[in-house]
Design a protein around this motif. Sequence first.
Motif, PDB file in Angstrom:
ATOM      1  N   HIS A 206       0.824  -1.243   0.064  1.00 19.70           N
ATOM      2  CA  HIS A 206      -0.044  -0.159  -0.169  1.00 19.70           C
ATOM      3  C   HIS A 206       0.831   1.302   0.175  1.00 19.70           C
ATOM      4  O   HIS A 206       0.664   2.190  -0.803  1.00 19.70           O
ATOM      5  CB  HIS A 206      -0.948   0.019   1.172  1.00 19.70           C
ATOM      6  CG  HIS A 206      -1.929   1.061   1.455  1.00 19.70           C
ATOM      7  ND1 HIS A 206      -2.782   1.405   0.324  1.00 19.70           N
ATOM      8  CD2 HIS A 206      -1.770   2.362   2.053  1.00 19.70           C
ATOM      9  CE1 HIS A 206      -3.397   2.635   0.703  1.00 19.70           C
ATOM     10  NE2 HIS A 206      -2.843   3.045   1.830  1.00 19.70           N
ATOM     11  N   LEU A 207       2.083   1.180   0.687  1.00 16.94           N
ATOM     12  CA  LEU A 207       2.721   2.234   0.934  1.00 16.94           C
ATOM     13  C   LEU A 207       3.441   2.799  -0.417  1.00 16.94           C
ATOM     14  O   LEU A 207       3.702   3.791  -1.020  1.00 16.94           O
ATOM     15  CB  LEU A 207       3.552   2.132   1.919  1.00 16.94           C
ATOM     16  CG  LEU A 207       4.897   3.205   2.190  1.00 16.94           C
ATOM     17  CD1 LEU A 207       4.047   4.512   2.562  1.00 16.94           C
ATOM     18  CD2 LEU A 207       5.944   2.722   3.403  1.00 16.94           C
TER      19      LEU A 207
ATOM     20  N   THR B 191       2.372   1.744  -3.326  1.00 16.60           N
ATOM     21  CA  THR B 191       1.247   2.335  -4.339  1.00 16.60           C
ATOM     22  C   THR B 191       0.991   3.644  -4.149  1.00 16.60           C
ATOM     23  O   THR B 191       0.906   4.586  -4.862  1.00 16.60           O
ATOM     24  CB  THR B 191      -0.104   1.224  -4.111  1.00 16.60           C
ATOM     25  OG1 THR B 191       0.217   0.008  -4.569  1.00 16.60           O
ATOM     26  CG2 THR B 191      -0.973   2.000  -5.006  1.00 16.60           C
ATOM     27  N   GLN B 192       0.962   4.127  -2.656  1.00 14.00           N
ATOM     28  CA  GLN B 192       0.531   5.476  -2.549  1.00 14.00           C
ATOM     29  C   GLN B 192       1.624   6.501  -2.843  1.00 14.00           C
ATOM     30  O   GLN B 192       1.350   7.413  -3.338  1.00 14.00           O
ATOM     31  CB  GLN B 192       0.224   5.972  -1.081  1.00 14.00           C
ATOM     32  CG  GLN B 192      -0.974   5.198  -0.517  1.00 14.00           C
ATOM     33  CD  GLN B 192      -2.171   5.726  -1.113  1.00 14.00           C
ATOM     34  OE1 GLN B 192      -2.494   6.756  -0.989  1.00 14.00           O
ATOM     35  NE2 GLN B 192      -2.963   5.115  -2.298  1.00 14.00           N
TER      36      GLN B 192
ATOM     37  N   GLU C 223       1.747   6.884  -6.645  1.00 16.86           N
ATOM     38  CA  GLU C 223       0.593   7.726  -7.268  1.00 16.86           C
ATOM     39  C   GLU C 223       1.078   9.209  -6.801  1.00 16.86           C
ATOM     40  O   GLU C 223       0.896   9.969  -7.788  1.00 16.86           O
ATOM     41  CB  GLU C 223      -0.429   7.574  -6.647  1.00 16.86           C
ATOM     42  CG  GLU C 223      -1.357   6.036  -7.064  1.00 16.86           C
ATOM     43  CD  GLU C 223      -1.499   5.978  -8.503  1.00 16.86           C
ATOM     44  OE1 GLU C 223      -1.806   6.954  -9.227  1.00 16.86           O
ATOM     45  OE2 GLU C 223      -1.041   5.034  -9.268  1.00 16.86           O
ATOM     46  N   GLN C 224       1.724   9.358  -5.595  1.00 16.84           N
ATOM     47  CA  GLN C 224       2.027  10.685  -5.355  1.00 16.84           C
ATOM     48  C   GLN C 224       3.075  11.279  -6.165  1.00 16.84           C
ATOM     49  O   GLN C 224       3.066  12.441  -6.636  1.00 16.84           O
ATOM     50  CB  GLN C 224       2.478  10.823  -3.861  1.00 16.84           C
ATOM     51  CG  GLN C 224       2.655  12.085  -3.495  1.00 16.84           C
ATOM     52  CD  GLN C 224       2.451  12.418  -1.570  1.00 16.84           C
ATOM     53  OE1 GLN C 224       3.341  11.229  -1.181  1.00 16.84           O
ATOM     54  NE2 GLN C 224       2.161  12.747  -1.110  1.00 16.84           N
TER      55      GLN C 224
ATOM     56  N   CYS D 236      -1.018  10.310 -13.184  1.00 14.69           N
ATOM     57  CA  CYS D 236      -1.701   9.989 -11.946  1.00 14.69           C
ATOM     58  C   CYS D 236      -2.415  11.001 -11.053  1.00 14.69           C
ATOM     59  O   CYS D 236      -2.014  12.227 -11.119  1.00 14.69           O
ATOM     60  CB  CYS D 236      -0.507   9.358 -11.260  1.00 14.69           C
ATOM     61  SG  CYS D 236       0.236   8.136 -12.052  1.00 14.69           S
TER      62      CYS D 236
ATOM     63  N   TYR E 195      -2.953  11.297  -6.899  1.00 16.10           N
ATOM     64  CA  TYR E 195      -2.754  10.914  -5.592  1.00 16.10           C
ATOM     65  C   TYR E 195      -4.177  11.147  -4.886  1.00 16.10           C
ATOM     66  O   TYR E 195      -4.727  12.193  -4.814  1.00 16.10           O
ATOM     67  CB  TYR E 195      -1.829  11.622  -4.901  1.00 16.10           C
ATOM     68  CG  TYR E 195      -1.652  11.197  -3.480  1.00 16.10           C
ATOM     69  CD1 TYR E 195      -1.068  10.172  -3.159  1.00 16.10           C
ATOM     70  CD2 TYR E 195      -1.873  12.214  -2.625  1.00 16.10           C
ATOM     71  CE1 TYR E 195      -1.142   9.985  -1.741  1.00 16.10           C
ATOM     72  CE2 TYR E 195      -1.830  11.962  -0.981  1.00 16.10           C
ATOM     73  CZ  TYR E 195      -1.232  10.524  -0.788  1.00 16.10           C
ATOM     74  OH  TYR E 195      -1.257  10.351   0.601  1.00 16.10           O
ATOM     75  N   LYS E 196      -4.720   9.767  -4.394  1.00 20.54           N
ATOM     76  CA  LYS E 196      -5.805   9.844  -3.551  1.00 20.54           C
ATOM     77  C   LYS E 196      -5.950   9.658  -2.145  1.00 20.54           C
ATOM     78  O   LYS E 196      -6.722   9.472  -1.436  1.00 20.54           O
ATOM     79  CB  LYS E 196      -7.053   9.146  -4.306  1.00 20.54           C
ATOM     80  CG  LYS E 196      -7.251   9.662  -5.622  1.00 20.54           C
ATOM     81  CD  LYS E 196      -8.208   8.271  -6.483  1.00 20.54           C
ATOM     82  CE  LYS E 196      -8.322   8.778  -7.788  1.00 20.54           C
ATOM     83  NZ  LYS E 196      -8.715   7.865  -8.620  1.00 20.54           N
ATOM     84  N   GLY E 197      -4.624   9.706  -1.593  1.00 15.22           N
ATOM     85  CA  GLY E 197      -4.362   9.340  -0.187  1.00 15.22           C
ATOM     86  C   GLY E 197      -4.805  10.274   0.555  1.00 15.22           C
ATOM     87  O   GLY E 197      -5.190  11.429   0.251  1.00 15.22           O
TER      88      GLY E 197
END
Length: 147
Positions: free
Chosen positions: A70-71, A73-74, A77-78, A87, A89-91
């Motif tokens: 998860h980290l 992936t986040q 994206e960021q 991309c 970022y939706k975190g």
Amino acid sequence: MFMTRMTRALAAFGVTLLLSTAHAQGTADDSVYRAWGEKAGIQAVMQDFVTRLQADARMAPFFKNANREHLVTQLTEQLCQQSGGPCTYKGVPMKEAHESMDIGRRDFNALVEVLQQSMEAKGIPFAAQNAMLARLAPMYRDIINRP
């Protein structure tokens, strides 16, 4: 002499206007994204980065309970978004994500050092490393919450 200064001033104004217009129209500079090898390249650096973070004695305490995938992936994206890539970022916002973590300047600097190791290991050109760091630098204010 006056004309030379005037020409330079007008040229600078023109470039500024062009850049602000492109930004307003949503046209992003994706040169950093491309220099990093697009999303696949960013993901490779982030996989290396998370591995190094979890192994680094200074950083491991912050990441011991993190879901590695998860980290990655986040972060992918960021950095993809920050680099001008496609991309989003939706975190969790950085301030909210770090507010209870007791992070100081020394911690932040250690994280940047580990990121530099990962960028170097994955062959990111020095200029592209600096360009990404410049884009990430404003996050400093949201991450540091103690001296």
